[in-house]
Scaffold this motif. Structure first.
Motif, short mmCIF file in Angstrom:
data_model
loop_
_atom_site.label_atom_id
_atom_site.label_comp_id
_atom_site.label_asym_id
_atom_site.label_seq_id
_atom_site.Cartn_x
_atom_site.Cartn_y
_atom_site.Cartn_z
N ARG A 133 7.87 -21.57 -81.07
CA ARG A 133 9.34 -20.23 -81.07
C ARG A 133 9.29 -20.09 -82.81
NH1 ARG A 133 13.38 -23.46 -78.37
NH2 ARG A 133 13.71 -24.17 -80.45
N ALA A 153 10.43 -21.35 -73.23
CA ALA A 153 11.32 -20.85 -71.56
C ALA A 153 12.16 -20.34 -71.56
CB ALA A 153 13.20 -22.22 -72.69
N ASP A 211 7.66 -18.82 -76.88
CA ASP A 211 8.60 -19.34 -76.55
C ASP A 211 8.67 -20.02 -75.06
OD1 ASP A 211 11.01 -20.90 -75.62
OD2 ASP A 211 12.85 -18.89 -75.85
N THR A 256 10.85 -25.94 -69.73
CA THR A 256 10.08 -25.45 -70.64
C THR A 256 9.23 -26.98 -70.55
OG1 THR A 256 11.82 -25.65 -72.23
CG2 THR A 256 10.01 -25.80 -73.33
N ASN A 257 8.90 -27.30 -69.85
CA ASN A 257 8.12 -28.88 -70.47
C ASN A 257 6.98 -28.37 -69.36
OD1 ASN A 257 9.82 -30.21 -72.35
ND2 ASN A 257 9.73 -31.76 -71.07
N THR A 306 16.85 -22.00 -68.80
CA THR A 306 15.34 -21.05 -69.74
C THR A 306 16.46 -19.99 -69.58
OG1 THR A 306 14.12 -20.51 -68.19
CG2 THR A 306 13.45 -23.23 -69.27
N GLY A 322 6.92 -23.49 -68.17
CA GLY A 322 6.23 -22.39 -69.27
C GLY A 322 4.69 -22.45 -69.16
#
Length: 298
Positions: free
Chosen positions: A45, A69, A67, A112-113, A102, A116
């Motif tokens: 990121r 997110a 990124d 995110t985990n 996000t 993404g």
């Protein structure tokens, strides 16, 4: 007779992408792959931090912005990729953070985990030649998935349960991805790993001083180093394992030790739940399994 410690075999001529590689497990994974001869792309990121991390590595290392997110960033990263990708290591993650969203409005940890990496993997999959490694956690055992409320809009938000749900999603993603790869006749393997308890900065963003102090104590007393914690990921990325494998430390409670194949919860082994999660994830991200897989691997 005790087997020798695991060492990463030669990765000469191979290309790997490691997400979240500015510090901790991701940096340790990238360092080991680069030292073994791989060309390693740090997908990060913060590019400045990524460049600083890359400066301490030996071998062919490149930094690119990603990124997880923000799906626009995910699509930009995947869209810029050309040529062969041997190993995608979906390592980046956040842990037990306060409630957040996000860029696309998903619950921050799940977005995110899981989401993404779900989108990134499917977008890059036509280039992948060997395997996709997704980093989960023993905390998947405390997670449950409510497919009708993935954004935690109706339930009271729990950072711990939301983290566990995202790590459960990682294993269900691996399960369904391998099923789809097998059905497509692809040689690519989907594997997963967890690091046990490793002393990294992942535990330091809870926003709660009591939790932070407890985790800091655990890092000093229980945890193994980031280099040791990266071994299950490296094992899942480079050892000759069957698709769908899940690697973790061999020690008591899978907290530390040499990498080996480990078990998972009943929920993480549920093919029906994995398929339903895949459908929901594809709808949320607009990314899906490429059919047919293209011949972009060169």
């Amino acid at each position: 007779m005790t087997p020798p410690p695991f060492t990463v075999p030669s990765q000469a001529g191979r290309t790997a992408v490691v997400t979240g590689a500015t510090s901790g497990l991701g940096l340790a994974t990238a360092r080991a792959l680069a030292a073994a001869g791989a060309r390693v792309v740090l997908a990060v990121r913060d590019v400045a931090r990524g460049e600083a991390a890359a400066a301490g590595l030996t071998g062919e290392v490149e930094v690119r912005r990603l990124d997880l997110a923000d799906l626009a960033s995910v699509r930009a990263f995947a869209g810029a990729w050309t040529g062969r990708l041997d190993v995608l290591v979906a390592n980046a993650g956040i842990m037990m953070v306060p409630r957040g969203r996000t860029a696309d409005g998903f619950e921050l940890q799940f977005g995110t985990n899981h989401l993404g990496h779900f989108a990134l993997t499917n977008l890059l999959l036509p280039h992948v030649a060997d395997r996709v490694v997704t980093v989960s956690s023993g905390a998947h055992r405390m997670g449950g998935l409510d497919l009708t409320d993935l954004a935690w809009e109706r339930r009271p938000y729990s950072p711990e349960r939301a983290y566990g749900a995202s790590k459960l999603a990682n294993l269900l993603f691996t399960l369904e991805l391998q099923r789809r790869l097998t059905a497509a006749g692809s040689p690519v393997r989907a594997t997963a790993a967890h690091p046990g308890w490793s002393a990294t900065n992942l535990q330091g963003h809870t926003g709660n001083r009591v939790k932070h102090a407890a985790m800091a104590l655990g890092n000093r007393v229980v945890a193994q180093s980031g280099e040791q914690g990266a071994l299950p990921t490296l094992f899942a990325a480079t050892a000759d394992l069957p698709g769908g494998s899940y690697a973790g430390p061999e020690g008591a409670f899978e907290l530390r030790g040499q990498p080996t194949l480990v078990g998972r919860s009943r929920a993480a082994s549920d093919p029906g739940l994995a398929a339903r999660l895949w459908t929901a994830s594809a709808e949320l991200t607009g990314a899906d399994f490429p059919t047919p897989l293209s011949a972009a691997r060169v």
